[in-house]
Design a protein around this motif. Structure first.
Motif, mmCIF file in Angstrom:
data_model
loop_
_atom_site.group_PDB
_atom_site.id
_atom_site.type_symbol
_atom_site.label_atom_id
_atom_site.label_comp_id
_atom_site.label_asym_id
_atom_site.label_seq_id
_atom_site.Cartn_x
_atom_site.Cartn_y
_atom_site.Cartn_z
ATOM 1 N N GLN A 157 25.631 15.761 -33.009
ATOM 2 C CA GLN A 157 25.726 15.332 -31.609
ATOM 3 C C GLN A 157 25.139 16.400 -30.697
ATOM 4 O O GLN A 157 25.350 17.594 -30.910
ATOM 5 N N ARG A 158 24.422 15.939 -29.691
ATOM 6 C CA ARG A 158 23.724 16.887 -28.808
ATOM 7 C C ARG A 158 24.644 17.527 -27.773
ATOM 8 O O ARG A 158 24.271 18.508 -27.137
ATOM 9 N N ASN A 159 25.835 16.970 -27.600
ATOM 10 C CA ASN A 159 26.747 17.499 -26.565
ATOM 11 C C ASN A 159 27.926 18.274 -27.157
ATOM 12 O O ASN A 159 28.950 18.442 -26.510
ATOM 13 N N LYS A 160 27.798 18.742 -28.400
ATOM 14 C CA LYS A 160 28.896 19.466 -29.041
ATOM 15 C C LYS A 160 29.090 20.868 -28.468
ATOM 16 O O LYS A 160 30.187 21.409 -28.491
ATOM 17 N N GLY A 161 28.000 21.471 -28.033
ATOM 18 C CA GLY A 161 28.096 22.849 -27.543
ATOM 19 C C GLY A 161 28.159 23.878 -28.653
ATOM 20 O O GLY A 161 28.578 25.017 -28.435
ATOM 21 N N TRP A 162 27.760 23.477 -29.864
ATOM 22 C CA TRP A 162 27.773 24.400 -31.000
ATOM 23 C C TRP A 162 26.510 25.248 -31.012
ATOM 24 O O TRP A 162 25.451 24.836 -30.526
ATOM 25 N N SER A 163 26.621 26.413 -31.631
ATOM 26 C CA SER A 163 25.425 27.218 -31.888
ATOM 27 C C SER A 163 24.683 26.595 -33.067
ATOM 28 O O SER A 163 25.267 25.878 -33.885
ATOM 29 N N ASN A 164 23.384 26.892 -33.159
ATOM 30 C CA ASN A 164 22.591 26.344 -34.265
ATOM 31 C C ASN A 164 23.077 26.862 -35.612
ATOM 32 O O ASN A 164 23.060 26.130 -36.612
ATOM 33 N N ASP A 165 23.508 28.108 -35.649
ATOM 34 C CA ASP A 165 24.012 28.682 -36.903
ATOM 35 C C ASP A 165 25.267 27.945 -37.374
ATOM 36 O O ASP A 165 25.417 27.650 -38.560
ATOM 37 N N TYR A 166 26.161 27.656 -36.436
ATOM 38 C CA TYR A 166 27.396 26.959 -36.792
ATOM 39 C C TYR A 166 27.099 25.537 -37.256
ATOM 40 O O TYR A 166 27.671 25.065 -38.240
ATOM 41 N N ARG A 167 26.180 24.864 -36.564
ATOM 42 C CA ARG A 167 25.812 23.492 -36.956
ATOM 43 C C ARG A 167 25.185 23.482 -38.357
ATOM 44 O O ARG A 167 25.483 22.621 -39.176
ATOM 45 N N ARG A 168 24.306 24.441 -38.621
ATOM 46 C CA ARG A 168 23.684 24.548 -39.949
ATOM 47 C C ARG A 168 24.745 24.721 -41.030
ATOM 48 O O ARG A 168 24.668 24.102 -42.105
ATOM 49 N N GLN A 169 25.711 25.577 -40.760
ATOM 50 C CA GLN A 169 26.774 25.850 -41.724
ATOM 51 C C GLN A 169 27.592 24.583 -42.012
ATOM 52 O O GLN A 169 27.852 24.252 -43.171
ATOM 53 N N LYS A 170 28.000 23.876 -40.940
ATOM 54 C CA LYS A 170 28.808 22.668 -41.107
ATOM 55 C C LYS A 170 28.036 21.580 -41.840
ATOM 56 O O LYS A 170 28.593 20.880 -42.695
ATOM 57 N N TRP A 197 16.051 10.587 -41.365
ATOM 58 C CA TRP A 197 16.900 10.273 -40.215
ATOM 59 C C TRP A 197 17.605 11.512 -39.691
ATOM 60 O O TRP A 197 17.682 11.739 -38.481
ATOM 61 N N LEU A 198 18.097 12.359 -40.610
ATOM 62 C CA LEU A 198 18.833 13.568 -40.217
ATOM 63 C C LEU A 198 17.907 14.578 -39.546
ATOM 64 O O LEU A 198 18.276 15.204 -38.544
ATOM 65 N N ARG A 199 16.694 14.734 -40.076
ATOM 66 C CA ARG A 199 15.744 15.681 -39.467
ATOM 67 C C ARG A 199 15.369 15.238 -38.047
ATOM 68 O O ARG A 199 15.186 16.074 -37.158
ATOM 69 N N ARG A 200 15.278 13.935 -37.856
ATOM 70 C CA ARG A 200 14.971 13.442 -36.510
ATOM 71 C C ARG A 200 16.106 13.777 -35.541
ATOM 72 O O ARG A 200 15.861 14.153 -34.386
ATOM 73 N N ARG A 201 17.342 13.675 -36.007
ATOM 74 C CA ARG A 201 18.480 14.034 -35.172
ATOM 75 C C ARG A 201 18.492 15.540 -34.876
ATOM 76 O O ARG A 201 18.847 15.960 -33.771
ATOM 77 N N ILE A 202 18.102 16.349 -35.851
ATOM 78 C CA ILE A 202 18.038 17.801 -35.641
ATOM 79 C C ILE A 202 16.974 18.130 -34.593
ATOM 80 O O ILE A 202 17.186 18.984 -33.715
ATOM 81 N N ARG A 203 15.834 17.453 -34.661
ATOM 82 C CA ARG A 203 14.776 17.667 -33.661
ATOM 83 C C ARG A 203 15.270 17.304 -32.260
ATOM 84 O O ARG A 203 14.949 17.983 -31.279
ATOM 85 N N ALA A 204 16.053 16.220 -32.174
ATOM 86 C CA ALA A 204 16.599 15.804 -30.880
ATOM 87 C C ALA A 204 17.545 16.869 -30.315
ATOM 88 O O ALA A 204 17.587 17.099 -29.099
ATOM 89 N N VAL A 205 18.300 17.518 -31.197
ATOM 90 C CA VAL A 205 19.210 18.590 -30.771
ATOM 91 C C VAL A 205 18.410 19.746 -30.165
ATOM 92 O O VAL A 205 18.740 20.253 -29.083
ATOM 93 N N TYR A 206 17.346 20.152 -30.855
ATOM 94 C CA TYR A 206 16.536 21.266 -30.352
ATOM 95 C C TYR A 206 15.840 20.900 -29.046
ATOM 96 O O TYR A 206 15.718 21.733 -28.141
ATOM 97 N N TRP A 207 15.395 19.648 -28.958
ATOM 98 C CA TRP A 207 14.699 19.229 -27.743
ATOM 99 C C TRP A 207 15.624 19.293 -26.527
ATOM 100 O O TRP A 207 15.196 19.663 -25.439
ATOM 101 N N LYS A 208 16.875 18.930 -26.719
ATOM 102 C CA LYS A 208 17.823 19.015 -25.609
ATOM 103 C C LYS A 208 18.085 20.468 -25.236
ATOM 104 O O LYS A 208 18.287 20.790 -24.053
ATOM 105 N N GLN A 209 18.107 21.368 -26.240
ATOM 106 C CA GLN A 209 18.337 22.782 -25.956
ATOM 107 C C GLN A 209 17.180 23.378 -25.148
ATOM 108 O O GLN A 209 17.389 24.282 -24.331
ATOM 109 N N TRP A 210 15.966 22.846 -25.377
ATOM 110 C CA TRP A 210 14.807 23.306 -24.596
ATOM 111 C C TRP A 210 14.747 22.498 -23.291
ATOM 112 O O TRP A 210 13.840 21.682 -23.076
ATOM 113 N N LYS A 211 15.678 22.688 -22.424
ATOM 114 C CA LYS A 211 15.846 21.806 -21.258
ATOM 115 C C LYS A 211 14.662 21.859 -20.290
ATOM 116 O O LYS A 211 14.150 20.832 -19.854
#
Length: 274
Positions: A157-170, A197-211
């Motif tokens: 989810q893009r609104n979790k507020g997690w760090s990328n390291d934590y998301r990778r770990q989970k 499908w998962l990689r596309r969601r990961i790209r969406a997460v990064y795109w939101k971080q690059w506001k």
């Protein structure tokens, strides 16, 4: 669960009467409910440390009975499948085995979940069955696939507020655990489709971080894109999901792997080889 039947079965194999006596006392010890003591008239508290063990002790008697009758079966805890050559044979088996379970072992059979059906329509411990060239094979049941995708959706989810390291770990923890459980299933195609499908969601997460546009411009240039591609992407007004698909030219599969994200396909193939 009938306490007397359980003690009878235990007494046949356990020579030390003190152990049997201790278990009998445990069965009759009672429970605390909201700070109030209640007697246990019959059965055992669900979730207790002895509950699954004692359940298997009784159901081991069922295993012996099925073996004596020449049935092919599989059982995990209180979930069992009995395989028969025809529907009529299965119906006869069901009619005969229920009286044994309820009359001899004093266990209750859940009639709503006890059915006669073709093996292809069964969901067993998250697995389903199918036939391939006359051989019965395992696959992941559609309900288990939906549950897996729901969990991956939560973790990306893009609104979790997690760090990328934590998301990778989970993600890594969940994917490894899930694949290790379902490694017996044929799911090469499923893993490939889910990876995309998962990689596309990961790209969406990064795109939101690059506001900001300048942040997007800087990060896209660092990924060695052509200048016109950087300009087009960084100024895109499309939604996150749509842009994530376009972003595959920048955040490629190899790039995502370098960032430390696990590939479901690669891990599944690695597990299968071992």
């Amino acid at each position: 669960m009938n306490d007397s039947k359980l003690i009878e079965v235990l007494s046949r194999t356990i020579e030390d009467g003190r152990v049997v006596s201790l278990i009998h006392k445990y069965l009759n010890a009672g429970v605390m409910q909201n700070g109030i003591f209640e007697k246990t008239e019959e059965g055992m508290l669900q979730g207790g440390p002895l509950s699954p063990l004692c359940g298997n002790v009784l159901l081991n008697e069922l295993d012996k009975e099925l073996e004596n009758r020449g049935h092919r079966f599989v059982r995990y805890a209180d979930n069992a499948l009995i395989f028969c050559k025809s529907r009529k044979s299965a119906e006869r088996t069901l009619e005969k085995i229920i009286p044994y379970i309820e009359g001899k072992l004093f266990l209750r059979v859940n009639r709503a979940k006890t059915t006669v059906t073709h093996v292809s329509k069964i969901k067993y411990l998250g697995y389903a069955f199918y036939r391939n060239r006359g051989e019965c094979r395992l696959r992941v049941h559609p309900k288990a696939v939906r549950k897996m995708k729901e969990r991956l959706r939560e973790l990306t989810q893009r609104n979790k507020g997690w760090s990328n390291d934590y998301r990778r770990q989970k993600l890594s923890e969940y994917v490894r655990g899930w694949i290790n459980y379902y490694k017996l299933a044929d799911m090469r195609r499923l893993m490939k489709d889910t990876d995309e499908w998962l990689r596309r969601r990961i790209r969406a997460v990064y795109w939101k971080q690059w506001k900001k546009v300048k942040t997007r411009y800087r990060n896209l240039r660092s990924l060695k894109l052509e200048e016109w591609q950087v300009h087009e992407l960084s100024n895109s007004r499309k939604g996150y999901w749509r842009t994530a698909q376009m972003l595959s030219v920048a955040l490629t599969n190899k790039q995502i792997a370098r960032l430390g994200y696990i590939s479901m396909s690669d891990y599944y193939l690695k597990i299968c080889e071992n």
